[in-house]
Design a protein around this motif. Structure first.
Motif, PDB file in Angstrom:
ATOM      1  N   THR A  58      35.456  58.643  91.636  1.00 12.89           N
ATOM      2  CA  THR A  58      34.618  57.742  90.656  1.00 12.89           C
ATOM      3  C   THR A  58      33.990  58.595  89.648  1.00 12.89           C
ATOM      4  N   VAL A  59      34.114  58.839  88.491  1.00  7.70           N
ATOM      5  CA  VAL A  59      32.962  59.127  87.122  1.00  7.70           C
ATOM      6  C   VAL A  59      33.087  58.031  86.706  1.00  7.70           C
ATOM      7  N   ASP A  60      31.481  57.934  86.595  1.00  6.96           N
ATOM      8  CA  ASP A  60      31.587  56.809  84.808  1.00  6.96           C
ATOM      9  C   ASP A  60      31.298  57.858  83.624  1.00  6.96           C
ATOM     10  N   TYR A  61      31.945  56.569  82.340  1.00  8.70           N
ATOM     11  CA  TYR A  61      31.691  57.226  80.845  1.00  8.70           C
ATOM     12  C   TYR A  61      31.512  55.640  80.709  1.00  8.70           C
ATOM     13  N   VAL A  62      29.941  56.006  79.342  1.00 11.81           N
ATOM     14  CA  VAL A  62      29.723  55.812  78.296  1.00 11.81           C
ATOM     15  C   VAL A  62      30.952  55.606  76.842  1.00 11.81           C
ATOM     16  N   ASN A  63      32.236  54.461  76.445  1.00 13.85           N
ATOM     17  CA  ASN A  63      32.536  54.612  75.577  1.00 13.85           C
ATOM     18  C   ASN A  63      32.255  54.028  74.447  1.00 13.85           C
ATOM     19  N   THR A  64      31.952  55.291  73.554  1.00 15.58           N
ATOM     20  CA  THR A  64      30.694  55.036  72.082  1.00 15.58           C
ATOM     21  C   THR A  64      31.281  55.519  70.747  1.00 15.58           C
ATOM     22  N   GLY A  65      32.917  56.099  70.653  1.00 14.38           N
ATOM     23  CA  GLY A  65      33.230  56.636  70.107  1.00 14.38           C
ATOM     24  C   GLY A  65      34.730  57.295  69.953  1.00 14.38           C
ATOM     25  N   HIS A  66      35.232  58.020  69.326  1.00 12.55           N
ATOM     26  CA  HIS A  66      36.146  59.038  69.240  1.00 12.55           C
ATOM     27  C   HIS A  66      36.682  60.125  69.959  1.00 12.55           C
ATOM     28  N   TRP A  67      34.792  60.902  70.347  1.00  8.44           N
ATOM     29  CA  TRP A  67      34.133  62.264  71.214  1.00  8.44           C
ATOM     30  C   TRP A  67      34.376  61.472  72.726  1.00  8.44           C
ATOM     31  N   SER A  68      33.671  60.349  72.935  1.00 10.61           N
ATOM     32  CA  SER A  68      34.076  59.522  74.009  1.00 10.61           C
ATOM     33  C   SER A  68      35.442  59.142  74.637  1.00 10.61           C
ATOM     34  N   LYS A  69      36.081  58.793  73.976  1.00  8.06           N
ATOM     35  CA  LYS A  69      37.477  58.636  74.128  1.00  8.06           C
ATOM     36  C   LYS A  69      38.309  59.748  74.696  1.00  8.06           C
ATOM     37  N   ILE A  70      37.713  60.750  74.387  1.00  7.18           N
ATOM     38  CA  ILE A  70      38.981  61.297  74.375  1.00  7.18           C
ATOM     39  C   ILE A  70      38.550  62.260  76.053  1.00  7.18           C
ATOM     40  N   ALA A  71      37.140  62.457  75.850  1.00 14.52           N
ATOM     41  CA  ALA A  71      36.403  63.310  77.016  1.00 14.52           C
ATOM     42  C   ALA A  71      37.251  61.639  78.054  1.00 14.52           C
TER      43      ALA A  71
END
Length: 361
Positions: free
Chosen positions: A93-106
């Motif tokens: 499992t990898v954790d991501y913080v989604n704060t916009g366009h580039w977060s979404k693509i990552a």
């Protein structure tokens, strides 16, 4: 050279002094009779260039000795794949913080390689803020925690470094690297496309803690293995030599300005000028981002009457204030005021904004 003020989000404005030095050295670098673009990447001349660039970057950022500095290719987009291939297994499992366009693509790319947990998201308010860390839902044994420190399109910037505990903290720092001091020791890996605050497009920096090397999956392409790149000192294959050369000149320019602490004060001044103009306009201009999370690098704003957008852009162009149109996904305006943008340029923009508002009010 024609003097314009270029507010492009990237590829972005470079320091004028650097461009003039490139022009001067273009056909004859330091008496060699060669352009840097013509040199062998394994010759003594380019070896000097890349070693000086790394040393200057280490000085600017205070990079500890147990971190490798990699000069890579493929932009930050390539890092969206390279990162999970090196640091996670399929069932991790990898954790991501989604704060916009580039977060979404990552996030979208990471889902190809591992289980993604969205630790926090600001999508509920159209990515106009950074979620309070107290409410994040982190995974205790995550392979890593990833965030984008500055969302270029939305103009949202983290005012803090997240606490990842014992989990490696990963940051896409593409659009605010070198704009302020950062404690590199808090990160497992920092990556950044060069075309905003570093140099030409085509170069990507990765600053990797040494204990994270050698973890790549067996199926990882050789070129995407951080350890291969580190062992080869960024010369496993022919690197983007000219971009590295220009980046090295930018690093020397930054040192001459007084380093990152000095450039941060200039960036604070520029951002304050622009945001104060927006906020004092009585609603003629509007910034949708929460005040605490407003980016110093990318100032996104709208006009209260969007039918005036074209006239605003035409008037700006006539004043040689260029590339102010917002990203196609969000519209409005965006002024990117990276390190190389001068205070003079921001004052020219704010003067125009006030005059335009007055003429249409």
């Amino acid at each position: 050279m024609t003097q314009v003020f270029n507010f492009s989000a990237g590829p972005a404005v470079l320091p004028r002094e650097v461009l003039l030095q490139v022009q001067q050295e273009l056909t004859d670098w330091h008496g060699t009779g060669m352009c840097v673009m013509e040199m062998s990447h394994r010759g003594k001349e380019f070896t000097q260039i890349i070693h000086e660039a790394e040393a200057d970057l280490r000085q600017l950022m205070g990079i500890p000795s147990n971190y490798k500095v990699l000069f890579l290719q493929g932009g930050a987009h390539f890092q969206f794949s390279m990162l999970p291939l090196n640091l996670a297994r399929q069932d991790d499992t990898v954790d991501y913080v989604n704060t916009g366009h580039w977060s979404k693509i990552a996030i979208k790319e990471a889902r190809r390689y591992a289980n993604v947990n969205i630790a926090a998201s600001s999508e509920d308010r159209n990515f106009s803020y950074v979620p309070d860390e107290a409410g994040w839902k982190k995974t205790a044994n995550a392979a890593y925690l990833h965030y984008c420190s500055n969302e270029t399109i939305g103009g949202v910037e983290f005012p803090f470094i997240p606490d990842a505990g014992n989990v490696p903290l990963i940051c896409d720092m593409s659009s605010n690297i070198l704009s302020k001091p950062v404690d590199v020791s808090k990160f497992g890996l920092i990556y950044a496309g060069a075309q905003k605050n570093i140099g030409p497009s085509g170069l990507t920096l990765a600053i990797v803690r040494e204990d994270l090397l050698g973890r790549a999956r067996p199926e990882t392409p050789t070129m995407l293995d951080y350890k291969v790149q580190a062992d080869g000192e960024s010369l496993y294959n022919t690197p983007p030599t000219f971009a590295i050369y220009v980046a090295g000149l930018v690093f020397k320019w930054l040192l001459a300005q007084g380093g990152v602490r000095a450039i941060e004060q200039r960036n604070i001044e520029k951002a304050a000028l622009l945001y104060e103009t927006i906020d004092a306009s009585g609603g003629f201009y509007h910034c949708p981002v929460d005040r605490a999370n407003r980016s110093r690098m990318n100032v996104a704003f709208t006009l209260g009457d969007e039918s005036l957008d074209d006239a605003f852009l035409e008037g700006a162009k006539a004043r040689e204030l260029l590339q102010l149109k917002g990203h196609r996904s969000v519209g409005g305006m965006r002024a990117s005021i990276y390190n190389a943008m001068t205070v003079e340029g921001v004052r020219a923009l704010t003067d125009y904004m006030r005059e335009f508002a007055s003429s249409k009010g």
